[in-house]
Design a protein around this motif. Structure first.
Motif, PDB file in Angstrom:
ATOM      1  N   ARG A   1       4.690 -21.177   7.166  1.00 34.26           N
ATOM      2  CA  ARG A   1       3.438 -21.948   7.195  1.00 34.26           C
ATOM      3  C   ARG A   1       2.219 -21.081   6.876  1.00 34.26           C
ATOM      4  NH1 ARG A   1       4.757 -20.908  12.490  1.00 34.26           N
ATOM      5  NH2 ARG A   1       3.111 -19.834  13.665  1.00 34.26           N
ATOM      6  N   LEU A   2       2.319 -19.776   7.195  1.00 35.89           N
ATOM      7  CA  LEU A   2       1.195 -18.887   6.877  1.00 35.89           C
ATOM      8  C   LEU A   2       1.001 -18.825   5.367  1.00 35.89           C
ATOM      9  CD1 LEU A   2       1.731 -15.681   9.051  1.00 35.89           C
ATOM     10  CD2 LEU A   2       0.388 -17.718   9.554  1.00 35.89           C
ATOM     11  N   ILE A   3       2.145 -18.683   4.694  1.00 34.37           N
ATOM     12  CA  ILE A   3       2.086 -18.579   3.229  1.00 34.37           C
ATOM     13  C   ILE A   3       1.524 -19.873   2.661  1.00 34.37           C
ATOM     14  CG2 ILE A   3       3.514 -18.341   1.149  1.00 34.37           C
ATOM     15  CD1 ILE A   3       5.292 -16.457   2.802  1.00 34.37           C
ATOM     16  N   GLU A   4       1.975 -20.987   3.225  1.00 33.52           N
ATOM     17  CA  GLU A   4       1.452 -22.272   2.761  1.00 33.52           C
ATOM     18  C   GLU A   4      -0.048 -22.389   2.999  1.00 33.52           C
ATOM     19  OE1 GLU A   4       3.650 -25.876   4.004  1.00 33.52           O
ATOM     20  OE2 GLU A   4       5.337 -24.720   3.168  1.00 33.52           O
ATOM     21  N   ARG A   5      -0.476 -21.913   4.151  1.00 29.14           N
ATOM     22  CA  ARG A   5      -1.911 -21.971   4.475  1.00 29.14           C
ATOM     23  C   ARG A   5      -2.713 -21.165   3.451  1.00 29.14           C
ATOM     24  NH1 ARG A   5      -6.202 -23.042   4.434  1.00 29.14           N
ATOM     25  NH2 ARG A   5      -7.902 -22.667   5.893  1.00 29.14           N
ATOM     26  N   LEU A   6      -2.204 -19.954   3.150  1.00 29.94           N
ATOM     27  CA  LEU A   6      -2.926 -19.082   2.219  1.00 29.94           C
ATOM     28  C   LEU A   6      -2.917 -19.673   0.804  1.00 29.94           C
ATOM     29  CD1 LEU A   6      -1.551 -15.724   3.649  1.00 29.94           C
ATOM     30  CD2 LEU A   6      -3.956 -16.437   3.693  1.00 29.94           C
ATOM     31  N   ARG A   7      -1.759 -20.169   0.392  1.00 27.09           N
ATOM     32  CA  ARG A   7      -1.682 -20.786  -0.940  1.00 27.09           C
ATOM     33  C   ARG A   7      -2.580 -22.014  -1.011  1.00 27.09           C
ATOM     34  NH1 ARG A   7       4.616 -19.662  -1.857  1.00 27.09           N
ATOM     35  NH2 ARG A   7       4.349 -17.614  -2.834  1.00 27.09           N
ATOM     36  N   GLY A   8      -2.601 -22.732   0.101  1.00 29.58           N
ATOM     37  CA  GLY A   8      -3.456 -23.919   0.165  1.00 29.58           C
ATOM     38  C   GLY A   8      -4.924 -23.557  -0.023  1.00 29.58           C
ATOM     39  N   ALA A   9      -5.264 -22.325   0.356  1.00 35.21           N
ATOM     40  CA  ALA A   9      -6.652 -21.865   0.202  1.00 35.21           C
ATOM     41  C   ALA A   9      -6.893 -21.296  -1.196  1.00 35.21           C
ATOM     42  CB  ALA A   9      -6.958 -20.813   1.256  1.00 35.21           C
ATOM     43  N   GLY A  10      -5.917 -21.464  -2.068  1.00 32.26           N
ATOM     44  CA  GLY A  10      -6.090 -20.994  -3.447  1.00 32.26           C
ATOM     45  C   GLY A  10      -5.828 -19.513  -3.634  1.00 32.26           C
ATOM     46  N   LEU A  11      -5.055 -18.928  -2.719  1.00 31.25           N
ATOM     47  CA  LEU A  11      -4.752 -17.501  -2.857  1.00 31.25           C
ATOM     48  C   LEU A  11      -3.329 -17.309  -3.377  1.00 31.25           C
ATOM     49  CD1 LEU A  11      -6.310 -16.414   0.533  1.00 31.25           C
ATOM     50  CD2 LEU A  11      -7.074 -15.618  -1.730  1.00 31.25           C
ATOM     51  N   PRO A  12      -3.137 -16.435  -4.342  1.00 33.85           N
ATOM     52  CA  PRO A  12      -1.771 -16.144  -4.766  1.00 33.85           C
ATOM     53  C   PRO A  12      -1.102 -15.267  -3.707  1.00 33.85           C
ATOM     54  CG  PRO A  12      -3.362 -14.922  -6.118  1.00 33.85           C
ATOM     55  CD  PRO A  12      -4.146 -15.690  -5.097  1.00 33.85           C
ATOM     56  N   VAL A  13       0.125 -15.612  -3.344  1.00 31.55           N
ATOM     57  CA  VAL A  13       0.821 -14.854  -2.306  1.00 31.55           C
ATOM     58  C   VAL A  13       2.113 -14.282  -2.888  1.00 31.55           C
ATOM     59  CG1 VAL A  13       1.856 -14.945   0.000  1.00 31.55           C
ATOM     60  CG2 VAL A  13      -0.122 -16.393  -0.542  1.00 31.55           C
ATOM     61  N   TYR A  14       2.340 -13.002  -2.655  1.00 30.35           N
ATOM     62  CA  TYR A  14       3.546 -12.343  -3.174  1.00 30.35           C
ATOM     63  C   TYR A  14       4.334 -11.713  -2.039  1.00 30.35           C
ATOM     64  CZ  TYR A  14       0.767 -12.873  -7.403  1.00 30.35           C
ATOM     65  OH  TYR A  14       0.011 -13.385  -8.413  1.00 30.35           O
ATOM     66  N   GLU A  15       5.529 -11.243  -2.398  1.00 28.60           N
ATOM     67  CA  GLU A  15       6.408 -10.662  -1.397  1.00 28.60           C
ATOM     68  C   GLU A  15       6.304  -9.147  -1.313  1.00 28.60           C
ATOM     69  OE1 GLU A  15      10.772 -12.007  -0.704  1.00 28.60           O
ATOM     70  OE2 GLU A  15      10.075 -12.895  -2.571  1.00 28.60           O
ATOM     71  N   PHE A  16       6.082  -8.516  -2.479  1.00 31.25           N
ATOM     72  CA  PHE A  16       6.044  -7.058  -2.521  1.00 31.25           C
ATOM     73  C   PHE A  16       4.629  -6.584  -2.857  1.00 31.25           C
ATOM     74  CE2 PHE A  16      10.445  -8.043  -3.444  1.00 31.25           C
ATOM     75  CZ  PHE A  16      11.129  -7.118  -2.667  1.00 31.25           C
ATOM     76  N   ALA A  17       4.254  -5.472  -2.247  1.00 31.51           N
ATOM     77  CA  ALA A  17       2.936  -4.900  -2.532  1.00 31.51           C
ATOM     78  C   ALA A  17       2.790  -4.632  -4.027  1.00 31.51           C
ATOM     79  CB  ALA A  17       2.757  -3.607  -1.738  1.00 31.51           C
ATOM     80  N   GLU A  18       3.866  -4.135  -4.654  1.00 26.53           N
ATOM     81  CA  GLU A  18       3.795  -3.816  -6.088  1.00 26.53           C
ATOM     82  C   GLU A  18       3.487  -5.069  -6.913  1.00 26.53           C
ATOM     83  OE1 GLU A  18       6.065  -2.893  -3.956  1.00 26.53           O
ATOM     84  OE2 GLU A  18       7.143  -1.086  -4.553  1.00 26.53           O
ATOM     85  N   ASP A  19       4.061  -6.197  -6.488  1.00 21.67           N
ATOM     86  CA  ASP A  19       3.805  -7.436  -7.237  1.00 21.67           C
ATOM     87  C   ASP A  19       2.335  -7.811  -7.190  1.00 21.67           C
ATOM     88  OD1 ASP A  19       6.376  -7.889  -8.093  1.00 21.67           O
ATOM     89  OD2 ASP A  19       6.924  -9.034  -6.301  1.00 21.67           O
ATOM     90  N   GLY A  20       1.744  -7.646  -6.016  1.00 21.36           N
ATOM     91  CA  GLY A  20       0.327  -7.977  -5.871  1.00 21.36           C
ATOM     92  C   GLY A  20      -0.532  -7.101  -6.774  1.00 21.36           C
ATOM     93  N   VAL A  21      -0.226  -5.798  -6.770  1.00 20.23           N
ATOM     94  CA  VAL A  21      -1.010  -4.869  -7.594  1.00 20.23           C
ATOM     95  C   VAL A  21      -0.808  -5.171  -9.076  1.00 20.23           C
ATOM     96  CG1 VAL A  21      -1.291  -2.450  -8.259  1.00 20.23           C
ATOM     97  CG2 VAL A  21      -0.992  -3.057  -5.850  1.00 20.23           C
ATOM     98  N   ARG A  22       0.438  -5.429  -9.452  1.00 18.72           N
ATOM     99  CA  ARG A  22       0.717  -5.724 -10.868  1.00 18.72           C
ATOM    100  C   ARG A  22      -0.043  -6.961 -11.327  1.00 18.72           C
ATOM    101  NH1 ARG A  22       6.092  -3.245 -10.482  1.00 18.72           N
ATOM    102  NH2 ARG A  22       6.970  -4.999  -9.387  1.00 18.72           N
ATOM    103  N   ALA A  23      -0.064  -7.982 -10.481  1.00 17.92           N
ATOM    104  CA  ALA A  23      -0.774  -9.207 -10.871  1.00 17.92           C
ATOM    105  C   ALA A  23      -2.252  -8.891 -11.113  1.00 17.92           C
ATOM    106  CB  ALA A  23      -0.613 -10.278  -9.798  1.00 17.92           C
ATOM    107  N   LEU A  24      -2.824  -8.067 -10.242  1.00 16.68           N
ATOM    108  CA  LEU A  24      -4.236  -7.697 -10.433  1.00 16.68           C
ATOM    109  C   LEU A  24      -4.410  -6.870 -11.704  1.00 16.68           C
ATOM    110  CD1 LEU A  24      -5.178  -6.875  -6.740  1.00 16.68           C
ATOM    111  CD2 LEU A  24      -6.162  -8.704  -8.134  1.00 16.68           C
ATOM    112  N   ALA A  25      -3.484  -5.935 -11.922  1.00 21.43           N
ATOM    113  CA  ALA A  25      -3.588  -5.083 -13.115  1.00 21.43           C
ATOM    114  C   ALA A  25      -3.473  -5.934 -14.382  1.00 21.43           C
ATOM    115  CB  ALA A  25      -2.498  -4.013 -13.094  1.00 21.43           C
ATOM    116  N   ASP A  26      -2.637  -6.954 -14.344  1.00 23.82           N
ATOM    117  CA  ASP A  26      -2.501  -7.831 -15.510  1.00 23.82           C
ATOM    118  C   ASP A  26      -3.766  -8.664 -15.718  1.00 23.82           C
ATOM    119  OD1 ASP A  26       0.035  -6.908 -16.124  1.00 23.82           O
ATOM    120  OD2 ASP A  26       1.001  -8.325 -14.757  1.00 23.82           O
ATOM    121  N   MET A  27      -4.415  -9.040 -14.615  1.00 24.11           N
ATOM    122  CA  MET A  27      -5.697  -9.744 -14.750  1.00 24.11           C
ATOM    123  C   MET A  27      -6.741  -8.824 -15.363  1.00 24.11           C
ATOM    124  SD  MET A  27      -5.977 -11.668 -11.102  1.00 24.11           S
ATOM    125  CE  MET A  27      -7.039 -13.025 -11.461  1.00 24.11           C
TER     126      MET A  27
END
Ligand code: ADP
Ligand code: MG
Length: 692
Positions: free
Chosen positions: A419-445
């Protein structure tokens, strides 16, 4: 306009049947299940009903105007059906059936006939051999497609050549609870083309991000023009095409073997400002971030975590992707120190520690978002069961609600806190499982932001003699051969590309004059269209200091290459420098591509080359140099001086212009070009030019 395809008012399904395993049946089912907003007309010669709706014996019997038909009957019946559809006023036909171009002669003929008939009625064909389209816009909700992933509204649109990849992209969006907007897997492109569809996506207001997959470009020029118009306001993310080495040309030059379909795709994407990916998972994750967050203005990243290890992973990934760890202002640091626990660490990453609660997370996120020198933020949260996790999710959502800067969240947890993930996604935030994924998504942006903001650039004016070059090429055009060395160097000279002095020798009688023109030290080389790698066959002798040495070398070489009329050249030996390779190759439908890399064996072993569309603009020439992994060698490593990059850029501009100006040139290798420290022009010491 493709509204008739993506926003049809009524759809007919030709080949609909009661058999639940038939394509026609599945299309009717999909249209029904996804509540298509207009009428659906199954067409079956037997009539009756399919999926509980009335089936018509033919399209002519349908009472309404139909914009779109899905056709899945046998290929040989299709041309006649297209004619009937055309007479009934149908605008688009999606042809699922195979049995066209891909089956040879007969299929090619049938495909042509089908398109001709369609055009007579002002109708367009989509496919054949294609999966179909979807539009999740609630006003339309059309699933004119035979596959299985449920459709749900979203703002990412997908365009894929192959259905397998297209479906995979959809599937993963759906797995993280996201939908998609437009979807198409376009198949053979016999009529309606990928660039036309892409253009429509670009104009679709509900599409914020476009993901694409392409195996081959039917019209690369059209793609380039359309994509370049879209990328300044909407990101296009693309998975690189497969590698298809072209064995036949591989032996004739280095460039021939190194510049393939994949390299062309890369060059096209770079020129059009498309963000390229080699990994589909990474592309999807970047699309998700771009679909709900703003594009970062710079490379400075702020990290927040409640545990050490993933923070370190994030830092490593960030550094390897050339992101910069942001530094906080004095005021920012003070606020962090005052708001967080004493044992928290207030550098970057901010470690709020595992006992941090909602207020600590809020303070950290809010502080970083307000820092002037931070462009984006990643928040990591491991769900420590001894803190108020729902409160944390709530406060992260609050802190980011009006953020201009992009934020991504990484949550390490189990299903218990889904439900936490759903709450965050509901707020328009992208949620990932691995720290590297989060950084990569930002680097690609960040990559997209840089492509989006780069200034438009035209190739510069250069003092080149195009007519002289035309005159040199003229006698050779149509012979499909390699230019003799003398002609090849004259061609380079017409475009201001410097090379050492050169003289032709056939026998000892020519040596006196050659020595006068060239001087010592010099190099003797065989000059024959049949000898590809001269030094491998004993066709290059370096370091000749005297007339006697030259004469002896010539005698040996004449012995070795006995075939009548073989010529040799004496070339001034250039001082040793940094060996580079420049290549050019014609790309059908596009013009010429140029390639750049470090010379020598490594170019083939590591394939460390970059490719661009000719002619180059100045920033493109710079980007081409920077794109190779070995670029630091050019700027100087380990106390060794770098090379004159300005001179090298000038050479690239001239070389690319030569390739672009003269379509008669099929392939061109400068291997090597010797580059020198600042103040000395680079020299082309080996050239190979193949004329069509
Ligand atoms: P090939 O590539 O057909 O074997 P090259 O003309 O490139 O023949 O010569 C082989 C190598 O000899 C080059 O890679 C370069 O290192 C060196 N070389 C050739 N010509 C010269 C020259 N004029 N000055 C200095 N080095 C040269
Ligand atoms: Mg060479």
């Amino acid at each position: 306009m493709l509204d008739g395809l993506f926003r049809p008012r009524a759809v007919a399904v030709i080949g609909a049947s009661a058999n639940p395993l038939s394509i026609g049946h599945i299309v009717v089912r999909n249209l029904l299940d996804h509540e298509f907003k207009g009428p659906i007309f199954p067409i079956n010669p037997k009539g009756g009903s399919i999926c509980s709706i009335k089936a018509y014996r033919s399209i002519s019997e349908v009472p309404d105007q139909v914009d779109l038909v899905n056709i899945s009957i046998k290929a040989e019946y299709i041309p006649a059906i297209i004619d009937e559809c055309g007479r009934h006023g149908v605008k688009f036909a999606i042809v699922h059936s195979a049995g066209f171009k891909e089956v040879g002669e007969e299929g090619v003929r049938r495909e042509r006939e089908m398109v001709e008939i369609a055009h007579r009625h002002g109708m367009r064909i989509y496919g054949p051999n294609s999966q179909g389209i979807q539009n999740s816009d609630p006003e339309v909700s059309v699933y004119a497609n035979f596959t299985f992933v449920p459709m749900k509204p979203g703002n990412i649109s997908i365009i894929a050549q192959g259905g397998g990849m297209g479906e995979l992209l959809k599937l993963h969006l759906s797995k993280v609870g996201l939908g998609h907007r437009l979807y198409c897997s376009y198949g053979n492109e016999c009529d309606l083309t990928m660039p036309e569809i892409l253009e429509y996506y670009g104009q679709d207001e509900g599409t914020r991000v476009i993901m694409m997959q392409t195996e081959s470009f039917k019209d690369p020029r059209a793609f380039l023009e359309v994509a370049a118009r879209i990328t300044p306001h909407k990101p296009i993310l693309a998975i690189k095409a497969g590698r298809t080495p072209e064995g036949s040309v591989a032996v004739s030059s280095h460039t021939g073997s190194l510049v393939d379909q994949a390299a062309m795709a890369e060059a096209l994407y770079r020129k059009a400002g498309v963000v390229q990916f080699t990994d589909s998972d990474e592309m999807i994750k970047a699309a998700i971030a771009l679909a709900c967050q703003n594009v970062p203005r710079g490379r400075r990243l702020g990290l927040i975590t409640n545990t050490g290890g993933p923070g370190i992973q994030a830092v490593d990934e960030a550094v390897s992707r050339d992101l910069v760890l942001a530094e906080w202002s004095e005021a920012g640091r003070q606020r962090l120190e005052q708001s967080l626990y004493a044992e928290a660490s207030c550098g970057n990453p901010v470690d709020v520690v595992a006992t941090a609660g909602p207020e600590h997370y809020f303070a950290a996120v809010d502080t970083l978002l307000k820092e002037r020198d931070t462009d984006m933020v990643m928040v990591f949260l491991v769900t420590a069961p001894f803190v108020d996790l729902d409160g944390i999710a709530e406060r992260i959502a609050e802190a980011t609600a009006d953020a201009e800067k992009p934020v991504v969240v990484v949550v390490e947890t189990t299903d218990r806190w889904a439900r936490l993930i759903e709450r965050l996604r509901g707020a328009g935030l992208p949620v990932y499982e691995f720290a590297e994924d989060g950084v990569r998504a930002l680097a690609d942006m960040v990559r997209y932001g840089e492509l989006q903001r780069r200034p438009a650039a035209e190739p510069p004016a250069l003092d080149v003699d195009r007519q002289a070059a035309d005159a040199i090429l003229e006698p050779w055009v149509g012979k499909d051969t390699f230019l003799p060395q003398t002609e090849a160097y004259r061609l380079l000279a017409a475009y201001g590309i410097p090379a050492p002095a050169l003289a032709v020798v056939s026998g000892p009688d020519d040596l006196d004059e050659a020595v006068r023109e060239v001087g010592f030290p010099c190099v003797l080389k065989v000059d024959s269209a049949d000898v590809v790698h001269k030094s491998d066959e004993g066709g290059v002798v370096l370091g000749l200091e005297t007339r006697e040495q030259l004469e002896a070398a010539l005698a040996t070489m004449r012995d070795r290459f006995r075939s009548a009329g073989t010529r040799f050249v004496v070339q001034r030996q250039a001082p040793s420098g940094c060996e580079l390779i420049l290549g050019a190759k014609e790309a059908p439908g596009l013009g010429a591509l140029v390639m750049f890399g470090l010379g020598g064996v490594m170019v083939e072993v590591l394939r460390d080359v970059s490719v661009a569309v000719a002619p180059l603009a100045t920033p493109e020439a710079d980007a081409l140099m920077r794109a190779i992994a070995a670029f630091p060698v050019l700027t100087g490593v380990r106390g060794r001086p770098g090379v004159d990059l300005d001179a090298l850029r000038d050479l690239l501009l001239r070389f690319s212009r030569l390739a672009a100006d003269h379509p008669a040139i099929r392939e061109m290798d400068l291997n090597p070009v010797l580059a020198y420290p600042r103040g000395e022009a680079p020299l082309a010491v080996d050239v190979r030019i193949r004329v069509r």
